[in-house]
Design an enzyme around this catalytic site. Sequence first.
Site, PDB file in Angstrom:
ATOM      1  N   SER A 143       0.821  -1.221   0.000  1.00  0.00           N
ATOM      2  CA  SER A 143       0.000   0.000   0.000  1.00  0.00           C
ATOM      3  C   SER A 143       0.851   1.265   0.000  1.00  0.00           C
ATOM      4  O   SER A 143       0.434   2.307  -0.511  1.00  0.00           O
ATOM      5  CB  SER A 143      -0.925  -0.006   1.221  1.00  0.00           C
ATOM      6  OG  SER A 143      -0.173  -0.090   2.424  1.00  0.00           O
ATOM      7  N   LYS A 172     -15.002  -3.962  -3.040  1.00  0.00           N
ATOM      8  CA  LYS A 172     -16.128  -3.134  -2.599  1.00  0.00           C
ATOM      9  C   LYS A 172     -16.329  -3.316  -1.099  1.00  0.00           C
ATOM     10  O   LYS A 172     -15.846  -4.277  -0.505  1.00  0.00           O
ATOM     11  CB  LYS A 172     -17.400  -3.536  -3.348  1.00  0.00           C
ATOM     12  CG  LYS A 172     -17.306  -3.376  -4.858  1.00  0.00           C
ATOM     13  CD  LYS A 172     -18.558  -3.899  -5.534  1.00  0.00           C
ATOM     14  CE  LYS A 172     -18.431  -3.811  -7.056  1.00  0.00           C
ATOM     15  NZ  LYS A 172     -19.625  -4.375  -7.732  1.00  0.00           N
ATOM     16  N   LYS A 202       5.466  -7.370   3.951  1.00  0.00           N
ATOM     17  CA  LYS A 202       4.027  -7.547   4.149  1.00  0.00           C
ATOM     18  C   LYS A 202       3.617  -9.023   4.089  1.00  0.00           C
ATOM     19  O   LYS A 202       4.131  -9.795   3.277  1.00  0.00           O
ATOM     20  CB  LYS A 202       3.249  -6.783   3.060  1.00  0.00           C
ATOM     21  CG  LYS A 202       3.539  -5.288   3.008  1.00  0.00           C
ATOM     22  CD  LYS A 202       2.818  -4.564   4.130  1.00  0.00           C
ATOM     23  CE  LYS A 202       3.009  -3.051   3.992  1.00  0.00           C
ATOM     24  NZ  LYS A 202       2.271  -2.319   5.013  1.00  0.00           N
ATOM     25  N   GLU A 208      -0.045 -13.216  -1.766  1.00  0.00           N
ATOM     26  CA  GLU A 208      -0.340 -13.064  -3.193  1.00  0.00           C
ATOM     27  C   GLU A 208       0.777 -13.654  -4.050  1.00  0.00           C
ATOM     28  O   GLU A 208       0.517 -14.338  -5.052  1.00  0.00           O
ATOM     29  CB  GLU A 208      -0.537 -11.586  -3.521  1.00  0.00           C
ATOM     30  CG  GLU A 208      -1.785 -10.982  -2.880  1.00  0.00           C
ATOM     31  CD  GLU A 208      -1.808  -9.464  -2.983  1.00  0.00           C
ATOM     32  OE1 GLU A 208      -0.822  -8.892  -3.475  1.00  0.00           O
ATOM     33  OE2 GLU A 208      -2.819  -8.856  -2.579  1.00  0.00           O
ATOM     34  N   LYS A 245      14.496 -13.570 -12.723  1.00  0.00           N
ATOM     35  CA  LYS A 245      13.568 -13.204 -13.796  1.00  0.00           C
ATOM     36  C   LYS A 245      13.912 -11.818 -14.361  1.00  0.00           C
ATOM     37  O   LYS A 245      14.330 -10.936 -13.617  1.00  0.00           O
ATOM     38  CB  LYS A 245      12.125 -13.191 -13.272  1.00  0.00           C
ATOM     39  CG  LYS A 245      11.536 -14.567 -12.977  1.00  0.00           C
ATOM     40  CD  LYS A 245      10.104 -14.439 -12.491  1.00  0.00           C
ATOM     41  CE  LYS A 245       9.475 -15.810 -12.286  1.00  0.00           C
ATOM     42  NZ  LYS A 245       9.264 -16.503 -13.578  1.00  0.00           N
TER      43      LYS A 245
END
Length: 269
Positions: A143, A172, A202, A208, A245
């Site tokens: 964030s 939402k 985080k 994720e 990568k």
Amino acid sequence: MSLEQKKGADIISKILQIQNSIGKTTSPSTLKTKLSEISRKEQENARIQSKLSDLQKKKIDIDNKLLKEKQNLIKEEILERKKLEVLTKKQQKDEIEHQKKLKREIDAIKASTQYITDVSISSYNNTIPETEPEYDLFISHASEDKEDFVRPLAETLQQLGVNVWYDEFTLKVGDSLRQKIDSGLRNSKYGTVVLSTDFIKKDWTNYELDGLVAREMNGHKMILPIWHKITKNDVLDYSPNLADKVALNTSVNSIEEIAHQLADVILNR
């Protein structure tokens, strides 16, 4: 007692014997002979004492040289010991770092496996399938990086026709954060990871990333990394696989350039 010392002692003993043999009845001629012999013995003893003195000096010189060599040898041994200690500490430190990296990789694999299991169970339990939206790109980020980079990037990608899963566009009020993230990970063709110093701290971003890694482990190459205010060493320490990568870099490319390069890959331009 050395041979020379024994000779000297014998001569002194003979001198004493001669001196003791001189008495009142000793004739002048005999006395002269004995005194001459005493003189010769004393001269011989003086030569022996001089030789002994030279030998003693040589011995002292040899002893001093041996002492100096011994001291030098001790210094060299101390220096080698210190070098060995430094080398041992470095090897121990390298081994600890290696174990830490290995643990991180194992933890990532475990998390990825758990993610696959969770998704499989979730899919199995949902007997009534729901139609989920599909996305071109899932953006995983911290964030703290929204204002200066991630939000402008997401907006630019949308303008280029890329269907982006980005929390500010997708979530939402009342949504389950984990369910929405899982859905986004499942239904995105690609995932871009905005690697930064805040990202690697985080829990959610790691969750994720584990999901994206799990997709890749199933044979779907989808991770498109972006380095944002982070060094290669930081990325190496965090994940050697990601460091290997080819990545875009905000210190080299502008937001527009990065967006266009991502769009070219995603939309097969």
